[in-house]
Scaffold this motif. Sequence first.
Motif, mmCIF file in Angstrom:
data_model
loop_
_atom_site.group_PDB
_atom_site.id
_atom_site.type_symbol
_atom_site.label_atom_id
_atom_site.label_comp_id
_atom_site.label_asym_id
_atom_site.label_seq_id
_atom_site.Cartn_x
_atom_site.Cartn_y
_atom_site.Cartn_z
ATOM 1 N N PRO A 46 0.812 -1.225 0.000
ATOM 2 C CA PRO A 46 0.000 0.000 0.000
ATOM 3 C C PRO A 46 0.847 1.276 0.000
ATOM 4 C CG PRO A 46 -1.000 -1.614 1.461
ATOM 5 C CD PRO A 46 0.320 -2.199 1.018
ATOM 6 N N SER A 47 2.007 1.276 0.662
ATOM 7 C CA SER A 47 2.816 2.505 0.679
ATOM 8 C C SER A 47 3.394 2.800 -0.704
ATOM 9 C CB SER A 47 3.940 2.400 1.715
ATOM 10 O OG SER A 47 4.671 1.207 1.516
ATOM 11 N N VAL A 150 9.490 -4.501 5.382
ATOM 12 C CA VAL A 150 8.516 -3.473 5.765
ATOM 13 C C VAL A 150 7.441 -4.020 6.721
ATOM 14 C CG1 VAL A 150 6.823 -1.814 4.913
ATOM 15 C CG2 VAL A 150 8.942 -2.149 3.658
ATOM 16 N N THR A 154 7.470 -3.775 10.884
ATOM 17 C CA THR A 154 6.414 -2.921 11.426
ATOM 18 C C THR A 154 5.586 -3.689 12.448
ATOM 19 O OG1 THR A 154 6.358 -1.684 9.366
ATOM 20 C CG2 THR A 154 4.443 -1.466 10.792
ATOM 21 N N VAL A 174 -7.216 -3.420 11.343
ATOM 22 C CA VAL A 174 -7.347 -4.159 10.073
ATOM 23 C C VAL A 174 -6.622 -5.499 10.245
ATOM 24 C CG1 VAL A 174 -6.925 -4.134 7.568
ATOM 25 C CG2 VAL A 174 -7.571 -2.034 8.714
ATOM 26 N N ALA A 176 -6.865 -8.585 9.201
ATOM 27 C CA ALA A 176 -6.576 -9.628 8.209
ATOM 28 C C ALA A 176 -5.558 -9.221 7.152
ATOM 29 C CB ALA A 176 -7.868 -10.053 7.519
ATOM 30 N N ASN A 178 -1.913 -8.396 5.397
ATOM 31 C CA ASN A 178 -0.657 -9.152 5.457
ATOM 32 C C ASN A 178 0.048 -8.863 6.788
ATOM 33 O OD1 ASN A 178 2.523 -8.794 4.576
ATOM 34 N ND2 ASN A 178 1.597 -10.569 3.644
ATOM 35 N N ARG A 199 -13.614 -6.789 8.625
ATOM 36 C CA ARG A 199 -14.912 -6.322 8.111
ATOM 37 C C ARG A 199 -15.656 -7.388 7.319
ATOM 38 N NH1 ARG A 199 -13.419 -1.576 3.708
ATOM 39 N NH2 ARG A 199 -11.987 -2.747 2.417
ATOM 40 N N ILE A 243 -6.221 2.583 8.738
ATOM 41 C CA ILE A 243 -7.304 3.131 7.902
ATOM 42 C C ILE A 243 -7.160 4.657 7.838
ATOM 43 C CG2 ILE A 243 -9.804 3.346 7.608
ATOM 44 C CD1 ILE A 243 -10.045 0.642 9.109
ATOM 45 N N TYR A 281 -1.197 4.479 11.350
ATOM 46 C CA TYR A 281 0.054 4.145 10.648
ATOM 47 C C TYR A 281 -0.163 3.903 9.159
ATOM 48 C CZ TYR A 281 -1.152 -0.847 10.553
ATOM 49 O OH TYR A 281 -1.758 -2.056 10.307
ATOM 50 N N ARG A 283 -3.035 4.975 5.479
ATOM 51 C CA ARG A 283 -4.106 5.821 4.924
ATOM 52 C C ARG A 283 -4.924 5.000 3.942
ATOM 53 N NH1 ARG A 283 -6.872 10.043 6.519
ATOM 54 N NH2 ARG A 283 -5.640 11.031 8.108
ATOM 55 N N LEU A 284 -5.424 3.856 4.387
ATOM 56 C CA LEU A 284 -6.244 3.036 3.494
ATOM 57 C C LEU A 284 -7.494 3.807 3.094
ATOM 58 C CD1 LEU A 284 -5.829 -0.377 5.327
ATOM 59 C CD2 LEU A 284 -4.944 0.203 3.065
ATOM 60 N N LYS A 359 -6.955 -5.699 -1.619
ATOM 61 C CA LYS A 359 -7.822 -6.648 -0.913
ATOM 62 C C LYS A 359 -7.006 -7.674 -0.134
ATOM 63 C CE LYS A 359 -11.694 -6.525 -4.101
ATOM 64 N NZ LYS A 359 -11.947 -7.109 -5.407
HETATM 65 N N1 LIG Z 1 3.520 3.234 8.992
HETATM 66 C C1 LIG Z 1 4.328 2.295 8.572
HETATM 67 O O1 LIG Z 1 5.544 2.341 8.821
HETATM 68 C C2 LIG Z 1 3.765 1.136 7.778
HETATM 69 C C3 LIG Z 1 4.594 0.048 7.501
HETATM 70 C C4 LIG Z 1 4.032 -1.059 6.833
HETATM 71 C C5 LIG Z 1 2.700 -1.035 6.430
HETATM 72 N N2 LIG Z 1 1.957 0.092 6.698
HETATM 73 C C6 LIG Z 1 0.530 0.137 6.342
HETATM 74 O O2 LIG Z 1 -0.086 -1.065 6.768
HETATM 75 C C7 LIG Z 1 -1.269 -1.256 6.060
HETATM 76 C C8 LIG Z 1 -1.420 -2.718 5.701
HETATM 77 O O3 LIG Z 1 -0.414 -3.097 4.761
HETATM 78 P P1 LIG Z 1 -0.424 -4.572 4.162
HETATM 79 O O4 LIG Z 1 0.701 -4.697 3.224
HETATM 80 O O5 LIG Z 1 -0.517 -5.537 5.292
HETATM 81 O O6 LIG Z 1 -1.821 -4.570 3.386
HETATM 82 P P2 LIG Z 1 -2.490 -5.676 2.443
HETATM 83 O O7 LIG Z 1 -2.043 -7.034 2.807
HETATM 84 O O8 LIG Z 1 -2.332 -5.204 1.051
HETATM 85 O O9 LIG Z 1 -4.015 -5.611 2.860
HETATM 86 C C9 LIG Z 1 -4.766 -4.453 2.842
HETATM 87 C C10 LIG Z 1 -5.866 -4.680 3.874
HETATM 88 O O10 LIG Z 1 -6.558 -3.473 4.073
HETATM 89 C C11 LIG Z 1 -7.945 -3.704 4.052
HETATM 90 N N3 LIG Z 1 -8.544 -2.457 3.582
HETATM 91 C C12 LIG Z 1 -8.318 -1.826 2.405
HETATM 92 N N4 LIG Z 1 -8.975 -0.652 2.376
HETATM 93 C C13 LIG Z 1 -9.625 -0.553 3.569
HETATM 94 C C14 LIG Z 1 -10.485 0.424 4.145
HETATM 95 N N5 LIG Z 1 -10.798 1.546 3.484
HETATM 96 N N6 LIG Z 1 -10.988 0.188 5.371
HETATM 97 C C15 LIG Z 1 -10.669 -0.945 6.048
HETATM 98 N N7 LIG Z 1 -9.872 -1.900 5.573
HETATM 99 C C16 LIG Z 1 -9.350 -1.696 4.331
HETATM 100 C C17 LIG Z 1 -8.146 -4.908 3.144
HETATM 101 O O11 LIG Z 1 -9.322 -5.583 3.547
HETATM 102 P P3 LIG Z 1 -10.512 -5.997 2.499
HETATM 103 O O12 LIG Z 1 -10.063 -7.287 1.846
HETATM 104 O O13 LIG Z 1 -11.686 -6.145 3.379
HETATM 105 O O14 LIG Z 1 -10.612 -4.871 1.500
HETATM 106 C C18 LIG Z 1 -6.885 -5.721 3.471
HETATM 107 O O15 LIG Z 1 -7.089 -6.566 4.586
HETATM 108 C C19 LIG Z 1 -1.206 -0.301 4.872
HETATM 109 O O16 LIG Z 1 -2.031 0.805 5.130
HETATM 110 C C20 LIG Z 1 0.242 0.132 4.860
HETATM 111 O O17 LIG Z 1 0.437 1.408 4.283
HETATM 112 C C21 LIG Z 1 2.467 1.166 7.350
#
Ligand SMILES: NC(=O)c1ccc[n+]([C@@H]2O[C@H](COP(=O)([O-])OP(=O)(O)OC[C@H]3O[C@@H](n4cnc5c(N)ncnc54)[C@H](OP(=O)(O)O)[C@@H]3O)[C@@H](O)[C@H]2O)c1
Length: 370
Positions: A46-47, A150, A154, A174, A176, A178, A199, A243, A281, A283-284, A359
């Motif tokens: 996502p980032s 990453v 985290t 959130v 579920a 990764n 959700r 989120i 952490y 901005r989904l 997703k």
């Molecule tokens: N701050 C930091 O240093 C840092 C470091 C690493 C990751 N992150 C953040 O961590 C988050 C997760 O990353 P990831 O790689 O684990 O993601 P991912 O596996 O790609 O999964 C995205 C998840 O977000 C859910 N989602 C998407 N849009 C949403 C919304 N508007 N409201 C609620 N749930 C939503 C999806 O659920 P559905 O299937 O229900 O859509 C899915 O479970 C991201 O936002 C990423 O930017 C931040």
Amino acid sequence: MSTTGKQLFTTLESNGTLTVAIEDVTFPDPVGNQVLVKMEAAPINPSDLAILTGAADLENAEYSPGKYVATMPEPFNAGSKARHGLKLPAGNEGAGTVVATGEGDKAKALMGQRVACVPGNAFSQYCIADAGMCLPLGDYSSEEGASGFVNPMTALGFAENAKMDGQDAILHTVGASNLGQMLTRICKEDGIGLVNIVRKEQQVELLKGIGASHVVNSSDEDFTKNLRAAIDETDAFYGFDPIGGGKSVDRVFKAMEQVAVTKMTEYSRYGSTQQKRMFIYGRLDVSPTVLSPSYGFGWTLSGWLLFPFLQSVGMETMGRMRKRVLDNLTTTFASHYKKRVDLEEMLTKDAVMDYRAMKTGEKYLVTPWK
Ligand SMILES: NC(=O)c1ccc[n+]([C@@H]2O[C@H](COP(=O)([O-])OP(=O)(O)OC[C@H]3O[C@@H](n4cnc5c(N)ncnc54)[C@H](OP(=O)(O)O)[C@@H]3O)[C@@H](O)[C@H]2O)c1
């Protein structure tokens, strides 16, 4: 010796035109403790999407081989003023093989090894990376190591932060994702209480399947009641939210305060004295964060970002965290991918529309030499 290869760049012009395109690049020779990595796998996180797609209109974009051109709507274009006209590389992390090194000892020791790295331009056939930040993968494949930094660091960072703050339980909004699945396994291993919000019903099943004990579904009618019960049972007054927009944090603070109030022995017009802390952490949801502070006065909301956190804990803690990730790369910290694409396939409409949906379980892996 100069090395040439393909690399992806993303450029946003002041008129809102977003161009994401592959270019032929000459990579410099590594110097000092730099290494040149032939990249074999890089996840689209996502980032990365924040600069690859953002809020751009990708349904009506122009797609051609190795390129798309889209329009960034307002107010998102004006909000990105600082990047107007900049041609940015993309891809925070990935893995590949070290094919050349600088003259530094750390770099030379990595020659020929498969490493995970965080070069910032991982959507590329080659990257220059700092040897000190590379994680030698040993027998792990590049695909197994591609997401080795990453999300693992985290999720581990959340557990470390909670311990540093004297917390025995965490709430995660959130569950579920990764990262959320990694956090679930870490909390189980470390005996940290965890309240996961999801959700969809299948996400409840997914998390229960990896050992989660408190999973609440925000689509259920009795969500608020279930959330309060989970907070009450775990004492999770400390949580992380990716989120960002809307009322995600607000509803958590409200539930925390409602639980805290039931434990008060004496009424106070100011609410409970229970300290409640949430970190945003991600901005989904890019809409504004809505707070309706009716949570007493003991609440704190702040941001959380991996790199400043790692700087704050120092090299020893970071080394310990990295060792734990490496030792458990295909278990606690495993990532799964829906699809593998090369750099050109990554920029086709079908692929872009699919991975930008972010997703659960549908992450893409870029394999630039496929
Ligand atoms: N701050 C930091 O240093 C840092 C470091 C690493 C990751 N992150 C953040 O961590 C988050 C997760 O990353 P990831 O790689 O684990 O993601 P991912 O596996 O790609 O999964 C995205 C998840 O977000 C859910 N989602 C998407 N849009 C949403 C919304 N508007 N409201 C609620 N749930 C939503 C999806 O659920 P559905 O299937 O229900 O859509 C899915 O479970 C991201 O936002 C990423 O930017 C931040």
